[in-house]
Design a protein around this motif. Structure first.
Motif, mmCIF file in Angstrom:
data_model
loop_
_atom_site.group_PDB
_atom_site.id
_atom_site.type_symbol
_atom_site.label_atom_id
_atom_site.label_comp_id
_atom_site.label_asym_id
_atom_site.label_seq_id
_atom_site.Cartn_x
_atom_site.Cartn_y
_atom_site.Cartn_z
ATOM 1 N N THR A 108 6.253 -1.430 14.805
ATOM 2 C CA THR A 108 6.183 -2.438 13.743
ATOM 3 C C THR A 108 4.973 -2.188 12.851
ATOM 4 O O THR A 108 5.076 -2.258 11.623
ATOM 5 C CB THR A 108 6.115 -3.854 14.351
ATOM 6 N N ARG A 109 3.823 -1.870 13.456
ATOM 7 C CA ARG A 109 2.625 -1.564 12.658
ATOM 8 C C ARG A 109 2.835 -0.313 11.808
ATOM 9 O O ARG A 109 2.429 -0.268 10.650
ATOM 10 C CB ARG A 109 1.404 -1.399 13.561
ATOM 11 N N LEU A 110 3.485 0.688 12.367
ATOM 12 C CA LEU A 110 3.772 1.904 11.585
ATOM 13 C C LEU A 110 4.640 1.584 10.375
ATOM 14 O O LEU A 110 4.375 2.060 9.270
ATOM 15 C CB LEU A 110 4.510 2.938 12.460
ATOM 16 N N ARG A 111 5.656 0.761 10.591
ATOM 17 C CA ARG A 111 6.575 0.415 9.495
ATOM 18 C C ARG A 111 5.882 -0.430 8.444
ATOM 19 O O ARG A 111 6.101 -0.239 7.255
ATOM 20 C CB ARG A 111 7.786 -0.314 10.057
ATOM 21 N N THR A 112 5.029 -1.345 8.860
ATOM 22 C CA THR A 112 4.299 -2.194 7.929
ATOM 23 C C THR A 112 3.318 -1.368 7.106
ATOM 24 O O THR A 112 3.214 -1.528 5.892
ATOM 25 C CB THR A 112 3.550 -3.306 8.692
ATOM 26 N N THR A 113 2.596 -0.474 7.773
ATOM 27 C CA THR A 113 1.638 0.395 7.093
ATOM 28 C C THR A 113 2.349 1.280 6.079
ATOM 29 O O THR A 113 1.863 1.470 4.970
ATOM 30 C CB THR A 113 0.896 1.272 8.107
ATOM 31 N N ARG A 114 3.495 1.787 6.429
ATOM 32 C CA ARG A 114 4.257 2.660 5.538
ATOM 33 C C ARG A 114 4.716 1.910 4.294
ATOM 34 O O ARG A 114 4.683 2.438 3.193
ATOM 35 C CB ARG A 114 5.461 3.216 6.288
#
Length: 72
Positions: free
Chosen positions: A63-69
């Motif tokens: 989820t953090r990876l997707r939000t950061t992206r």
């Protein structure tokens, strides 16, 4: 007391995963998983001398990876 009722009451959902299990869920290697833990990107805890990953930590990492992206 009925044995079937006792079996139904036991929750077998894992709360903590071995690092290897977390790596499998993320479809990454064990070494990469340890690197994510070392850098604090993937949450882990020590239980005695054993490193464990909370069962919800792999999903939180993704989820953090997707939000950061999305914000980049």
């Amino acid at each position: 007391m009925d044995t079937v009722q006792l079996t139904d009451a036991v929750d077998t959902t894992p709360v903590l995963l071995k690092v290897e299990e977390a790596a499998r869920r993320l479809r990454i290697g064990r070494t990469t998983c340890f690197a994510l833990i070392r850098t604090g990107q993937l949450e882990s805890v020590m239980v005695g001398g054993l490193r464990r990953v909370p069962a919800d930590a792999p999903a939180a990492y993704v989820t953090r990876l997707r939000t950061t992206r999305k914000t980049a």
